[in-house]
Every structure is written in C-alpha cells, then in structure tokens.
Design a protein around this motif. Sequence first.
Motif, PDB file in Angstrom:
ATOM      1  N   CYS A 121       0.828  -1.212   0.000  1.00  0.00           N
ATOM      2  CA  CYS A 121       0.000   0.000   0.000  1.00  0.00           C
ATOM      3  C   CYS A 121       0.856   1.252   0.000  1.00  0.00           C
ATOM      4  O   CYS A 121       2.019   1.241   0.418  1.00  0.00           O
ATOM      5  CB  CYS A 121      -0.941   0.021   1.203  1.00  0.00           C
ATOM      6  SG  CYS A 121      -0.111   0.090   2.809  1.00  0.00           S
ATOM      7  N   PRO A 168      -3.718  12.971   2.360  1.00  0.00           N
ATOM      8  CA  PRO A 168      -3.901  13.479   0.992  1.00  0.00           C
ATOM      9  C   PRO A 168      -3.540  14.955   0.837  1.00  0.00           C
ATOM     10  O   PRO A 168      -3.224  15.404  -0.262  1.00  0.00           O
ATOM     11  CB  PRO A 168      -5.384  13.230   0.720  1.00  0.00           C
ATOM     12  CG  PRO A 168      -6.008  13.062   2.063  1.00  0.00           C
ATOM     13  CD  PRO A 168      -4.967  12.466   2.945  1.00  0.00           C
ATOM     14  N   ARG A 188      -3.338   7.838  -7.653  1.00  0.00           N
ATOM     15  CA  ARG A 188      -4.370   6.823  -7.837  1.00  0.00           C
ATOM     16  C   ARG A 188      -4.008   5.908  -9.020  1.00  0.00           C
ATOM     17  O   ARG A 188      -4.139   4.674  -8.954  1.00  0.00           O
ATOM     18  CB  ARG A 188      -5.718   7.522  -8.066  1.00  0.00           C
ATOM     19  CG  ARG A 188      -6.926   6.679  -8.453  1.00  0.00           C
ATOM     20  CD  ARG A 188      -7.477   5.862  -7.327  1.00  0.00           C
ATOM     21  NE  ARG A 188      -6.804   4.584  -7.195  1.00  0.00           N
ATOM     22  CZ  ARG A 188      -7.030   3.696  -6.232  1.00  0.00           C
ATOM     23  NH1 ARG A 188      -7.930   3.959  -5.295  1.00  0.00           N
ATOM     24  NH2 ARG A 188      -6.379   2.566  -6.189  1.00  0.00           N
ATOM     25  N   LEU A 243      -4.308   2.083  -2.190  1.00  0.00           N
ATOM     26  CA  LEU A 243      -4.117   3.495  -1.877  1.00  0.00           C
ATOM     27  C   LEU A 243      -4.907   3.827  -0.611  1.00  0.00           C
ATOM     28  O   LEU A 243      -6.132   3.676  -0.571  1.00  0.00           O
ATOM     29  CB  LEU A 243      -4.586   4.375  -3.033  1.00  0.00           C
ATOM     30  CG  LEU A 243      -4.411   5.890  -2.847  1.00  0.00           C
ATOM     31  CD1 LEU A 243      -2.941   6.258  -2.663  1.00  0.00           C
ATOM     32  CD2 LEU A 243      -5.004   6.653  -4.038  1.00  0.00           C
ATOM     33  N   PHE A 269      -5.731   6.757   2.252  1.00  0.00           N
ATOM     34  CA  PHE A 269      -5.700   8.149   2.677  1.00  0.00           C
ATOM     35  C   PHE A 269      -5.888   8.210   4.191  1.00  0.00           C
ATOM     36  O   PHE A 269      -6.906   7.738   4.715  1.00  0.00           O
ATOM     37  CB  PHE A 269      -6.815   8.960   2.022  1.00  0.00           C
ATOM     38  CG  PHE A 269      -6.538   9.368   0.598  1.00  0.00           C
ATOM     39  CD1 PHE A 269      -5.341   9.080  -0.031  1.00  0.00           C
ATOM     40  CD2 PHE A 269      -7.517  10.058  -0.134  1.00  0.00           C
ATOM     41  CE1 PHE A 269      -5.092   9.452  -1.331  1.00  0.00           C
ATOM     42  CE2 PHE A 269      -7.285  10.449  -1.442  1.00  0.00           C
ATOM     43  CZ  PHE A 269      -6.072  10.140  -2.052  1.00  0.00           C
ATOM     44  N   GLN A 311     -10.716  13.651   0.275  1.00  0.00           N
ATOM     45  CA  GLN A 311     -11.176  12.882  -0.889  1.00  0.00           C
ATOM     46  C   GLN A 311     -12.463  13.467  -1.461  1.00  0.00           C
ATOM     47  O   GLN A 311     -12.669  13.458  -2.676  1.00  0.00           O
ATOM     48  CB  GLN A 311     -11.375  11.411  -0.521  1.00  0.00           C
ATOM     49  CG  GLN A 311     -12.366  11.145   0.594  1.00  0.00           C
ATOM     50  CD  GLN A 311     -12.292   9.727   1.116  1.00  0.00           C
ATOM     51  OE1 GLN A 311     -12.816   8.805   0.507  1.00  0.00           O
ATOM     52  NE2 GLN A 311     -11.636   9.553   2.263  1.00  0.00           N
ATOM     53  N   PRO A 343      -9.805   6.933  -2.599  1.00  0.00           N
ATOM     54  CA  PRO A 343      -8.830   5.929  -2.192  1.00  0.00           C
ATOM     55  C   PRO A 343      -9.503   4.563  -2.055  1.00  0.00           C
ATOM     56  O   PRO A 343     -10.737   4.456  -2.051  1.00  0.00           O
ATOM     57  CB  PRO A 343      -8.362   6.441  -0.828  1.00  0.00           C
ATOM     58  CG  PRO A 343      -9.588   7.104  -0.272  1.00  0.00           C
ATOM     59  CD  PRO A 343     -10.281   7.737  -1.463  1.00  0.00           C
ATOM     60  N   SER A 381      -9.619   4.541   3.701  1.00  0.00           N
ATOM     61  CA  SER A 381      -9.309   5.812   4.348  1.00  0.00           C
ATOM     62  C   SER A 381      -9.606   5.692   5.826  1.00  0.00           C
ATOM     63  O   SER A 381     -10.415   4.870   6.261  1.00  0.00           O
ATOM     64  CB  SER A 381     -10.095   6.971   3.721  1.00  0.00           C
ATOM     65  OG  SER A 381     -11.483   6.723   3.751  1.00  0.00           O
TER      66      SER A 381
END
Length: 441
Positions: free
Chosen positions: A200, A205, A220, A230, A232, A247, A254, A257
Amino acid sequence: MDSEEFRLPRSQAANERLHAMIPGGAHTYAKGDDQYPENLAPVISHGRGAHVWDVDGNRYIEYGSGLRSVSLGHAHPRVTEAVRRELDRGSNFVRPSIVEADAAERFLATVPTAEMVKFAKNGSDATTAAVRLARAATGRPRVAICGDQPFFSVDDWFIGSTPMSAGIPSAITDLTVAFPYGDLAATEELLTRYQDEVACLILEPAGHTEPPPGYLVGLRELADRHGCVLVFDEMISGFRWSEAGAQGLYGVVPDLSTFGKALGNGFAISALAGRRELMERGGLRHVDDRVFLLSTTHGAETHSLAAAMAVQTTYVEEGITEQLHALGERLAAGVRDAAAGMGVGDHVVVRGRASNLVFATLDENGQPSQQYRTLFLRRLLAGGVLAPSFVVSSALSDADIDHTVDAVAQACAVYRKALDVGDPTSWLGGRPVKPVFRRLA
C-alpha cells in the motif's frame, strides 16, 4: 498577565505529580511539558467553547484543541446532549447495539466515497488495520509511507521509521519504505524498485500545502498500475477540508481511508472506511482467508457513536467547515499583519490550509528554531493564548481572534528584540522546547 512575572506554580506541581505516575507526564507525547517553555506547561482544569482554564486559574484562548479533535469547541451542547441521551441506556453490550447501524449509515452518507466502515477508538488502530488489510489483499510485505508527513501510527510499522525506534526489530522496520509528497516520478521509481512487494501507499492526501495539480489523480493511477492499495489518512483532513474529507474535496477516491479527531469532538472514536471488496475481507461473508481487521472491546461504545453522529449533523446543518475556513483566514491575516508590523514577517510564518493553520518560528538565518519557538510560546501564554498551533475551532469569536492577534503582536515585539541581538536565550526562561520525535529524552 505580565509576561515578566507570569508563573504557573500549581501547574508546575501538577506536572510533577503526572511525571511521578505517568511515563512522559501525559498520555500523548505531543501534550508533554517538553513541548512548552520550562515551568510554563499549563495543566488544564476545564474547558468551554474556545477557552480553557488551568489549575492556576488562568483562562486561555485555545488552539489545536485536543490535538485538532475538538473542532466544535469544548462541551458543545449538541454533542454533550447526544452523549447524555445514551449514557442512561448503557454503553457496551455482548452484541451490537442498533446505534452501531445508525452510526455506520450516518458516516457512509457523510463520506459517500466509502462503501463500508468499521469504528475504533484511536487513529493508530485504524491505520494499522488498513495496512494489515492491504497486506492480506495483495499478499505483499512492504508498506510505503509518505516520508514528508509526521505521524501515522504508534505501531511498529511506522514508529520504526522515526528516531524513537527503540524496541522495534529491524526485520519490521526494513519493510517500511518512504516516498516524497508531490513527487510522482520518485514514487513510481520506488514502486518499480520494489516491484510486486509494496502492499500500500499511505499518506495524508493534503497537509500544509495544497496537493500539486494532478498529484492525487496520478497517485491513484500509480497504485492501480502497480497493484497496490491506496490509503488516505484523513485523521486531520477529515471534516476540516470537507465533511467528506480531502477525498470529497479533491474528488479522488482511495481504496481505504481512516478518520478520527474531529469525528468525535473529543470523544474517542476513529473509523476505517473503504471499498466493500477490501473491507469485507475483515468480515464473515467471503471465501478468502480471514483478516483480523478491527476487534476492540470499546470500539462501539454507544455514547461515542452518538457523539460522532451529532458532530456530523452539526457540520452539515451549520456549515462548520466553511466557518473553520473563514475563522482561519481572519486569524492568518491578522497574525501576518502583526508579524509584519513588528518587523518579523519573515520569521513568524503562518502556513497551511485556513482550517488547519500552523506556524513556523525562524531564526536570523531563516532556519526553524526551537529557541525562537520557545520565546514565542512563552509570550503567547503570558498573553492568555495557548497555541501550539493556530488550528481553529468553530467556537472562536471575532473578539477571541482580535485578542490573539494582539498577543501575537506583543510576542513579535520581543521576537524582534531577540533577532536584533542575534540571541533569544535571555528571553527563554529555561531550556528550549523539544521536538516530539528524538532519540534521547
């Protein structure tokens, strides 16, 4: 309060009591008395709105409340009333409470980029669960952290990368690698160097600067191309950037998150959210190997979930994010004008998004200085301002900001004197404040 005579004898005694029983004298290193001028670390008695009182009886305008968690102000009536309603109904049961379903629905309506959510009590548990889930889903060992950002977790996979790595085996720290914020080429080089090894990419962000154009979209795409998850970390940006976090503001989704801090307005709650396909790996309705995602005895205490729902309702109905930005812009403009007016505009520097302001204290050579930070904090405290940062809450009034700007101007006048002699030592009152992450106490 006269700055030359400002003393905190009861707080000083209370700090000694704390150190005698609690390692570090606090339950979060960022709250340690080493972060404040010597013998001027207030111990808090109580708080209301944007103000706190110390055990010596002094009142302060407070910034960065609860390490950015109390964004509505202390003892916010909507939040405390929601908590009171649940307290008499019981806080923890042997099976899920219906409040858990209500809170999950409310969160997913607020953060529509997520499909499932699981609650916990602190941010570290949520970020570590995201890392574990990413490793399970990809079958890869390495974690790539944004090396420019200060904190992701108390757990070994992150703390091993800091100067406070004592007690963490190198076999664990070797699995954590770092990429620079805003540099897609360097990140791609890292992913290529560890081809098919990185589970990961985890980052905040947005931070003290806005994401470069196309950066989050490019990240992304990189994650998709290299088959990694991904993540966040929205502990800070959640709610302060928008109700749906960074986001929601920047429109980049993502895979996973994490949220916390402002989510509970001081009550203990965090959240891991993300794509159903990934999140369900921690559930009971899949055919893959089970992931021990989050399983916490107190993760779904009903009063904390009620607090979170009240916070989300307040943010949406009262436009809190917009208020935070407006207050921050007013404060930043005032501080910059005060610093410039005292001839230290290049040395006391306000940075960050308006809802999440920090300040830098620079020496005569323009370098960050813990000594000048100590001088600045000392003068602010004497002026009734408790400000390890300039992170605002919506409880601040225009009068609070005016008072803060006046205190900053007085602090900057002393700052100018220290710059003129090239040595702030005589204005420190003791040892300088220290960075949180350091190898020796």
